[in-house]
Design an enzyme around this catalytic site. Structure first.
Site, PDB file in Angstrom:
ATOM      1  N   SER A 216       0.833  -1.183   0.000  1.00  0.00           N
ATOM      2  CA  SER A 216       0.000   0.000   0.000  1.00  0.00           C
ATOM      3  C   SER A 216       0.887   1.260   0.000  1.00  0.00           C
ATOM      4  O   SER A 216       1.735   1.421  -0.871  1.00  0.00           O
ATOM      5  CB  SER A 216      -0.960  -0.052   1.191  1.00  0.00           C
ATOM      6  OG  SER A 216      -1.987   0.893   1.082  1.00  0.00           O
ATOM      7  N   ASP A 239       0.539  -3.553  -4.344  1.00  0.00           N
ATOM      8  CA  ASP A 239      -0.819  -3.028  -4.486  1.00  0.00           C
ATOM      9  C   ASP A 239      -1.015  -1.633  -3.889  1.00  0.00           C
ATOM     10  O   ASP A 239      -2.067  -1.358  -3.309  1.00  0.00           O
ATOM     11  CB  ASP A 239      -1.837  -4.006  -3.879  1.00  0.00           C
ATOM     12  CG  ASP A 239      -3.217  -3.846  -4.501  1.00  0.00           C
ATOM     13  OD1 ASP A 239      -3.303  -3.855  -5.736  1.00  0.00           O
ATOM     14  OD2 ASP A 239      -4.200  -3.689  -3.757  1.00  0.00           O
ATOM     15  N   HIS A 296      -6.641  -5.875  -2.062  1.00  0.00           N
ATOM     16  CA  HIS A 296      -5.667  -5.055  -1.342  1.00  0.00           C
ATOM     17  C   HIS A 296      -5.307  -5.674   0.008  1.00  0.00           C
ATOM     18  O   HIS A 296      -4.181  -5.554   0.481  1.00  0.00           O
ATOM     19  CB  HIS A 296      -6.233  -3.645  -1.148  1.00  0.00           C
ATOM     20  CG  HIS A 296      -5.210  -2.643  -0.718  1.00  0.00           C
ATOM     21  ND1 HIS A 296      -4.169  -2.235  -1.531  1.00  0.00           N
ATOM     22  CD2 HIS A 296      -5.061  -1.960   0.448  1.00  0.00           C
ATOM     23  CE1 HIS A 296      -3.421  -1.351  -0.893  1.00  0.00           C
ATOM     24  NE2 HIS A 296      -3.930  -1.160   0.302  1.00  0.00           N
TER      25      HIS A 296
END
Length: 370
Positions: A216, A239, A296
């Site tokens: 992230s 991601d 995610h």
């Protein structure tokens, strides 16, 4: 009625304590938590303090060198209570069980026959956490990587990370970088701080060559630091949307975007990054890889926790929190591809699984591939 019974069962198993599966690599893992103090830098979020950080340091230990195994709490009780409260509030509509994290345990190596110089032969990699997310949410993931034969450093970034507890008992709460995609000034500043923190960690631990990978916002940090820190030989983004100068500047060293929910068709930052690569670094090795059915949330410990605590028996949690792909499969895939990437970037090996699609991993798709 079913939901009531399910929550009661989850509460009962949590009270007994539950243990993460053993890491899948050949090595046992030593887990140390360390405070690092940068005496020469004022904390960018608190001008009355010098910058200090907490890291988790995971070291591989050969099975015949590990003289004792200890069952340790997944998080210290205070942190687990805080994080449990966050989850209970965030996922109340989906039936999140109370006190789940407080009952979780891991088995770690806590006695080493030769503790002094044996770790020097293992390459070191850095991991960056999500925005406003404690490093402790990635402990099992880091142990999986360490079990392959890599030292893994996972970093907290005080005042940005949601909660950091220091050895003296002080707790510093985060939130200094808001999760607001329109506040690019704050987001870019957070990346600058993280990159400075990374350079400090490399200095302090005397690391001259590493790979920086992150999930992230940690993936965005990996890209930003790979752009400017020469000791990072390659980076990887799990991601995360990309932010800051790297979107238009690209990187001059190998880089992977490993996608769950993000990709170059639905995220303008990824699209801009590839355009910059084509224009400014056309010969640099870059890949985009997608894990089918991942999301995610597939790339942190909650996905694995869902496997062994019974959370996946709750359809609402699967749909809204955990995602379709099991944590076990996500770990199996990411562990294998990271291993080949680290060998490629740090040890001079061939591309291995990164060369293209593999029959062994039919759920891995190559989106960007020469």
């Amino acid at each position: 009625m079913f939901t009531t019974m399910l929550l009661a069962a989850l509460a009962a198993t949590t009270a007994l304590g539950q243990v993460f599966p053993a890491p899948g690599g050949p090595y046992r893992v030593l887990w140390e938590n360390k405070e690092l103090i940068d005496e020469g830098r004022v904390d960018p979020f608190n001008s009355s303090r010098t910058r200090r950080m907490m890291i988790s340091h995971f070291t591989p230990v050969a099975a015949d060198q590990c003289t004792q195994t200890c069952r340790e709490p997944y998080m210290p009780a205070v942190i687990a209570s805080i994080e449990d409260g966050i989850l209970e509030a965030a996922f109340a509509d989906f039936g999140w069980p109370q006190g789940l994290l407080s009952g979780l345990k891991l088995d770690v190596c806590c006695g080493v026959l030769k503790p002094t110089s044996s770790s020097a032969r293992f390459p070191t990699v850095l991991f960056g956490t999500g925005l406003n997310t404690t490093r402790l949410w990635y402990t099992d993931f880091a142990m999986e990587v360490a079990s392959l034969g890599y030292q893994v450093i996972v970093m907290d970034h005080p005042y940005e990370t949601d909660v950091v507890m220091f050895p003296d008992g002080e707790i510093v709460f985060g939130g200094a970088i808001p999760a607001d995609p329109d506040n690019t000034t704050a987001i870019d500043f957070g990346l600058e701080v993280r990159t400075a923190d990374v350079s400090f960690v490399l200095d302090t631990l005397k690391i001259c060559k590493t790979v920086y990978f992150g999930h992230s916002y940690g993936g965005a940090s990996a890209a930003d630091a790979t752009r400017v820190e020469p000791r990072i030989s390659a980076g990887l983004n799990l991601d995360g949307a990309l932010w800051g100068p790297v979107v238009n500047a690209g990187v001059s060293r190998p880089f992977i975007n490993f996608s769950g929910g993000e990709n170059s068709t639905n995220d303008l930052s990824w699209k801009g990054f590839y355009e910059a690569q084509a224009e400014k670094h056309p010969n640099v090795w870059v890949r985009e890889i997608h894990l089918v059915n991942s999301s995610h949330g597939s790339f942190w410990d909650l996905s694995v926790i869902g496997d062994f605590t019974g959370l996946r028996d709750n359809p609402a949690l699967v749909e809204n929190v955990l995602g379709e792909l099991s944590g076990e499969r996500a770990v199996e895939v990411v562990r294998a591809y990271l291993n080949d990437y680290f060998k490629f970037a740090l040890l001079g090996a061939g591309e291995g699984l990164l060369a293209g699609p593999s029959d062994a991993f039919p759920d891995v798709e190559f989106v960007k591939h020469p």
